[in-house]
Design a protein around this motif. Structure first.
Motif, PDB file in Angstrom:
ATOM      1  N   CYS A  82       0.828  -1.205   0.000  1.00 15.42           N
ATOM      2  CA  CYS A  82       0.000   0.000   0.000  1.00 15.42           C
ATOM      3  C   CYS A  82       0.859   1.251   0.000  1.00 15.42           C
ATOM      4  CB  CYS A  82      -0.850  -0.044   1.279  1.00 15.42           C
ATOM      5  SG  CYS A  82      -2.121   1.212   1.331  1.00 15.42           S
ATOM      6  N   PHE A  84      -0.114   3.879   1.619  1.00 16.57           N
ATOM      7  CA  PHE A  84      -0.370   4.517   2.915  1.00 16.57           C
ATOM      8  C   PHE A  84       0.408   3.781   4.018  1.00 16.57           C
ATOM      9  CE2 PHE A  84      -4.536   5.433   0.620  1.00 16.57           C
ATOM     10  CZ  PHE A  84      -4.070   6.657   0.164  1.00 16.57           C
ATOM     11  N   ASP A  85       0.351   4.348   5.213  1.00 16.29           N
ATOM     12  CA  ASP A  85       1.218   3.824   6.260  1.00 16.29           C
ATOM     13  C   ASP A  85       0.482   3.761   7.609  1.00 16.29           C
ATOM     14  OD1 ASP A  85       3.438   2.968   7.580  1.00 16.29           O
ATOM     15  OD2 ASP A  85       4.443   4.910   7.629  1.00 16.29           O
ATOM     16  N   CYS A  86      -0.525   2.913   7.674  1.00 12.13           N
ATOM     17  CA  CYS A  86      -1.286   2.804   8.929  1.00 12.13           C
ATOM     18  C   CYS A  86      -0.495   1.942   9.909  1.00 12.13           C
ATOM     19  CB  CYS A  86      -2.649   2.172   8.664  1.00 12.13           C
ATOM     20  SG  CYS A  86      -3.584   3.094   7.441  1.00 12.13           S
ATOM     21  N   TYR A  88      -1.282   0.195  12.390  1.00 14.04           N
ATOM     22  CA  TYR A  88      -1.867  -1.079  12.824  1.00 14.04           C
ATOM     23  C   TYR A  88      -2.009  -2.078  11.675  1.00 14.04           C
ATOM     24  CZ  TYR A  88      -5.696   1.553  10.835  1.00 14.04           C
ATOM     25  OH  TYR A  88      -6.445   2.312   9.990  1.00 14.04           O
ATOM     26  N   CYS A  89      -1.595  -1.688  10.471  1.00  8.99           N
ATOM     27  CA  CYS A  89      -1.898  -2.496   9.279  1.00  8.99           C
ATOM     28  C   CYS A  89      -1.185  -3.852   9.298  1.00  8.99           C
ATOM     29  CB  CYS A  89      -1.502  -1.738   8.023  1.00  8.99           C
ATOM     30  SG  CYS A  89      -1.893  -2.672   6.540  1.00  8.99           S
ATOM     31  N   LEU A  91      -0.328  -5.679   6.928  1.00  4.02           N
ATOM     32  CA  LEU A  91       0.632  -5.918   5.846  1.00  4.02           C
ATOM     33  C   LEU A  91       2.072  -5.854   6.358  1.00  4.02           C
ATOM     34  CD1 LEU A  91      -0.908  -3.671   3.032  1.00  4.02           C
ATOM     35  CD2 LEU A  91      -1.168  -6.136   3.333  1.00  4.02           C
ATOM     36  N   SER A 138      -4.282  -4.185   0.016  1.00  2.00           N
ATOM     37  CA  SER A 138      -3.797  -2.852  -0.336  1.00  2.00           C
ATOM     38  C   SER A 138      -4.984  -1.899  -0.399  1.00  2.00           C
ATOM     39  CB  SER A 138      -3.082  -2.866  -1.684  1.00  2.00           C
ATOM     40  OG  SER A 138      -3.971  -3.233  -2.698  1.00  2.00           O
ATOM     41  N   ASP A 139      -4.694  -0.633  -0.610  1.00  2.00           N
ATOM     42  CA  ASP A 139      -5.761   0.333  -0.853  1.00  2.00           C
ATOM     43  C   ASP A 139      -5.744   0.580  -2.358  1.00  2.00           C
ATOM     44  OD1 ASP A 139      -7.105   2.894  -1.222  1.00  2.00           O
ATOM     45  OD2 ASP A 139      -7.066   3.048   0.957  1.00  2.00           O
ATOM     46  N   LYS A 170      -8.940   4.879   1.870  1.00  2.00           N
ATOM     47  CA  LYS A 170      -8.666   5.984   2.787  1.00  2.00           C
ATOM     48  C   LYS A 170      -8.107   7.160   1.982  1.00  2.00           C
ATOM     49  CE  LYS A 170      -7.733   3.424   7.046  1.00  2.00           C
ATOM     50  NZ  LYS A 170      -7.540   1.989   6.806  1.00  2.00           N
TER      51      LYS A 170
HETATM   52  S1  SF4 Z   1      -3.982  -1.402   3.356  1.00  2.00           S
HETATM   53 FE1  SF4 Z   1      -5.432  -0.106   4.445  1.00  2.00          FE
HETATM   54  S2  SF4 Z   1      -4.827  -0.301   6.596  1.00  2.00           S
HETATM   55 FE2  SF4 Z   1      -3.087  -1.013   5.359  1.00  2.00          FE
HETATM   56  S3  SF4 Z   1      -1.770   0.795   5.095  1.00  2.00           S
HETATM   57 FE3  SF4 Z   1      -3.170   0.690   3.336  1.00  2.00          FE
HETATM   58  S4  SF4 Z   1      -4.882   1.990   3.880  1.00  2.00           S
HETATM   59 FE4  SF4 Z   1      -3.784   1.535   5.756  1.00  2.00          FE
END
Ligand code: SF4
Length: 332
Positions: A82, A84-86, A88-89, A91, A138-139, A170
């Protein structure tokens, strides 16, 4: 931009389209995406490196029981990792590194999806709506500038009756949806699900994702064009003062979004299989929200019962049809 391209993928039409978009990109051929993807490399969010590959395995997996309110629910995969960088993810510990992989043999992936749909329809012509969630790895929307996923899959899903694709994000970048509406149609079989959390929690736990304000704006633009938009509250985060924070946040949602135009509201816990929970805790012991989870009777760790009960109350008040995924209210 750097592209690692699998030899067997280099002639795919989608790969060619990507290379046309980025004519100055550096191209490195590889035999198999796993040669790179399976290397242990420290986690960084790459914005200029992509692996372009061909998926040879089955792209479809069944959603777990109680994920939705019927059994015809599936995930399908066209990418891994992804932008993004959550924090809690899952991945981050599911994969060895963060290289984004795009599987671009869309025609073959679509063929598998179509076979699945026809199989279900044959077994039960009066089936409930069949739901496909686009990727849980992924997003998808975050990658669309590169992958052209929407253009290919929205059109594909339109040809079926009683079948829905959900694309969850997101991101607030919706230009590609608006383009599709301008060029072709407003899709009837695709639902765009925006994942929302309070702004203070976005800043703390969902790095690089769009601000809440930007997501509100994207939602309203799509609603104005009659897109099917859903709200997703996932994951609900068990932070200190969560009750106060989420009540305030849900009031903000109601003020900014015409709830009567929203088809469904879906929420879920910060949820990990027992195995994954142990791994993430080991890898990320600093992550405070992990300590508010508990083991339950099923396969998952999720928020403590006291917290879940409170969230049920908060969401009952917010929207009567909220679905809390993978949980049983009456067993808490
Ligand atoms: S897959 Fe979803 S939870 Fe994981 S980093 Fe991307 S947006 Fe965030």
């Amino acid at each position: 931009m750097i592209f690692y391209i699998e030899k067997k993928a280099k002639n795919l039409p989608q790969v060619k389209k990507i290379l046309e978009k980025f004519p100055k990109a550096k191209i490195l051929e590889i035999d198999n995406y796993k040669n790179l993807f399976d290397k242990k490399i420290s986690w960084t969010i790459w914005e200029n490196i992509f692996i372009l590959a061909k998926l040879d395995s089955n792209p479809i997996t069944s959603a777990p029981p109680k994920y939705w309110h019927n059994w015809n629910a599936y995930f399908f995969k066209t990418s891994l990792n992804c932008i993004f960088d959550c924090s809690y993810c899952f991945l981050k510990w599911a994969f060895k590194n963060s290289y984004p992989v795009l599987f671009l043999n869309y025609e073959e992936i679509q063929k598998k999806i179509e076979e699945k749909i026809l199989e279900i329809k044959k077994e039960n012509p009066n089936h409930e709506t069949i739901r496909f969630y686009s990727s849980d790895y992924s997003d998808i929307q975050g990658f669309d500038f590169m992958s052209n996923f929407n253009e290919n899959f929205i059109k594909f899903f339109e040809k079926f009756e009683n079948v829905m694709m959900e694309t969850r994000t997101k991101s607030a970048n919706i230009e590609n949806f608006l383009e599709i509406a301008k060029k072709w149609f407003v899709p009837k079989n695709t639902e765009i699900a925006f994942s929302l959390n309070p702004q203070s929690l976005i800043e703390k736990y969902e790095k690089k994702t769009a601000s809440l304000e930007a997501r509100f704006s994207a939602i309203n633009k799509l609603l104005a064009k009659w897109f099917k938009v859903w709200l997703r509250f996932l994951p609900l985060l068990p932070v200190q003062n969560y009750e106060e924070i989420y009540k305030k946040f849900l009031n903000e949602v109601k003020k900014n979004i015409p709830m009567d135009k929203i088809f469904s509201v879906f929420a879920t816990w910060l949820l990990y299989t027992k195995e994954d929970y142990k791994k993430i805790l080991q890898k990320n012991p600093e992550l405070d929200i992990l300590y508010q989870l508990q083991d339950w009777w099923d396969w998952f760790f999720r928020e403590k019962e006291k917290i879940r009960k409170k969230f049920y109350e908060i969401f009952d008040e917010f929207h009567e049809k909220t679905i809390i995924c993978l949980d049983e209210k009456n067993l808490i």
